[in-house]
Design a protein around this motif. Structure first.
Motif, PDB file in Angstrom:
ATOM      1  N   GLN A 165      -8.127   4.526   8.357  1.00 33.14           N
ATOM      2  CA  GLN A 165      -7.099   4.432   7.319  1.00 33.14           C
ATOM      3  C   GLN A 165      -5.704   4.447   7.929  1.00 33.14           C
ATOM      4  OE1 GLN A 165      -7.863   4.267   3.640  1.00 33.14           O
ATOM      5  NE2 GLN A 165      -5.986   3.182   4.169  1.00 33.14           N
ATOM      6  N   ARG A 166      -5.495   5.298   8.931  1.00 27.31           N
ATOM      7  CA  ARG A 166      -4.197   5.360   9.606  1.00 27.31           C
ATOM      8  C   ARG A 166      -3.844   3.994  10.201  1.00 27.31           C
ATOM      9  NH1 ARG A 166      -1.987   5.546  14.399  1.00 27.31           N
ATOM     10  NH2 ARG A 166      -3.922   5.548  15.583  1.00 27.31           N
ATOM     11  N   GLY A 191     -13.683   0.388  -5.562  1.00 28.32           N
ATOM     12  CA  GLY A 191     -12.307   0.005  -5.255  1.00 28.32           C
ATOM     13  C   GLY A 191     -12.223  -0.984  -4.112  1.00 28.32           C
ATOM     14  N   LEU A 192     -13.039  -0.775  -3.086  1.00 28.28           N
ATOM     15  CA  LEU A 192     -13.029  -1.685  -1.937  1.00 28.28           C
ATOM     16  C   LEU A 192     -13.568  -3.062  -2.296  1.00 28.28           C
ATOM     17  CD1 LEU A 192     -14.143   0.789   0.844  1.00 28.28           C
ATOM     18  CD2 LEU A 192     -11.958  -0.439   0.757  1.00 28.28           C
ATOM     19  N   ALA A 245       0.813  -4.016   3.888  1.00 30.48           N
ATOM     20  CA  ALA A 245       1.021  -4.060   2.437  1.00 30.48           C
ATOM     21  C   ALA A 245      -0.268  -4.345   1.676  1.00 30.48           C
ATOM     22  CB  ALA A 245       2.080  -5.117   2.088  1.00 30.48           C
ATOM     23  N   ARG A 246      -1.207  -5.026   2.304  1.00 28.57           N
ATOM     24  CA  ARG A 246      -2.469  -5.370   1.642  1.00 28.57           C
ATOM     25  C   ARG A 246      -3.633  -4.495   2.093  1.00 28.57           C
ATOM     26  NH1 ARG A 246      -2.521 -10.219  -1.352  1.00 28.57           N
ATOM     27  NH2 ARG A 246      -4.387  -9.254  -2.194  1.00 28.57           N
ATOM     28  N   ALA A 247      -3.346  -3.426   2.827  1.00 31.37           N
ATOM     29  CA  ALA A 247      -4.399  -2.544   3.332  1.00 31.37           C
ATOM     30  C   ALA A 247      -5.108  -1.833   2.179  1.00 31.37           C
ATOM     31  CB  ALA A 247      -3.809  -1.505   4.285  1.00 31.37           C
ATOM     32  N   PRO A 248      -6.421  -1.723   2.256  1.00 27.88           N
ATOM     33  CA  PRO A 248      -7.165  -1.021   1.208  1.00 27.88           C
ATOM     34  C   PRO A 248      -7.137   0.492   1.429  1.00 27.88           C
ATOM     35  CG  PRO A 248      -8.688  -1.734   2.888  1.00 27.88           C
ATOM     36  CD  PRO A 248      -7.319  -2.247   3.287  1.00 27.88           C
TER      37      PRO A 248
END
Length: 161
Positions: free
Chosen positions: A53-54, A130-131, A153-156
């Motif tokens: 996630q980071r 969600g994914l 900006a488009r990262a899940p």
């Protein structure tokens, strides 16, 4: 380096020594790239998700894919499809950010299909619904427009809040 010789790691496996940019694209030898993720790191599922996630939030989906790939290769057999699917989603975002709309769309679809069997709330709080919605929306955008997307900006979000 000639076209016939290949970079090798300490064990003799073919491994490119070229530096890479933030999206994992090879740069010329001697150029300054970003640090690569160490390979073969065994992390807990929570550590894997936090590190992936980071990297996604930092706009480095290629590097997030490498972290998820380690979990896929080292995790229990019954979870391999989950981690492989998450890695494919990260690679799909990588291709989308690089401007490869067709490749990105294909990997997003494949990754979403791989994680669906793990349920609405997958193991470790993974937000499967969600994914899969995120992947479908990005896939549709790529098919409609095809322009490179900003990776950060488009990262899940990988986990449910």
């Amino acid at each position: 380096m000639s076209r016939t010789s290949r970079d090798r790691d300490d064990e003799g496996r073919a491994r490119s020594a070229r530096p890479r940019d933030g999206l994992g694209r090879p740069l010329p030898y001697g150029a300054e790239g970003v640090d690569r993720q160490p390979e073969g790191v065994v992390r807990s599922p929570g550590e894997t998700l936090a590190e992936a996630q980071r990297l996604l939030n930092a706009g480095m989906p290629f590097h997030a894919h490498e972290v998820l790939e380690d979990a896929w290769k080292s995790g229990p057999d019954e979870e391999r499809g989950l981690w492989r699917g998450l890695a494919q989603l990260a690679v799909g975002l990588t291709h989308a950010a690089r401007g490869n709309a067709a490749g990105g769309a294909a990997l997003l679809a494949r990754g979403a299909e791989s994680i669906v069997p793990y349920g609405a709330q997958g193991p470790y709080g993974i937000d499967v619904v969600g994914l899969t919605c995120w992947a479908a929306a990005l896939r549709d955008d790529l098919r409609r427009d095809g322009s490179p997307v900003p990776a950060a900006a488009r990262a899940p979000r990988l986990r449910m809040r």
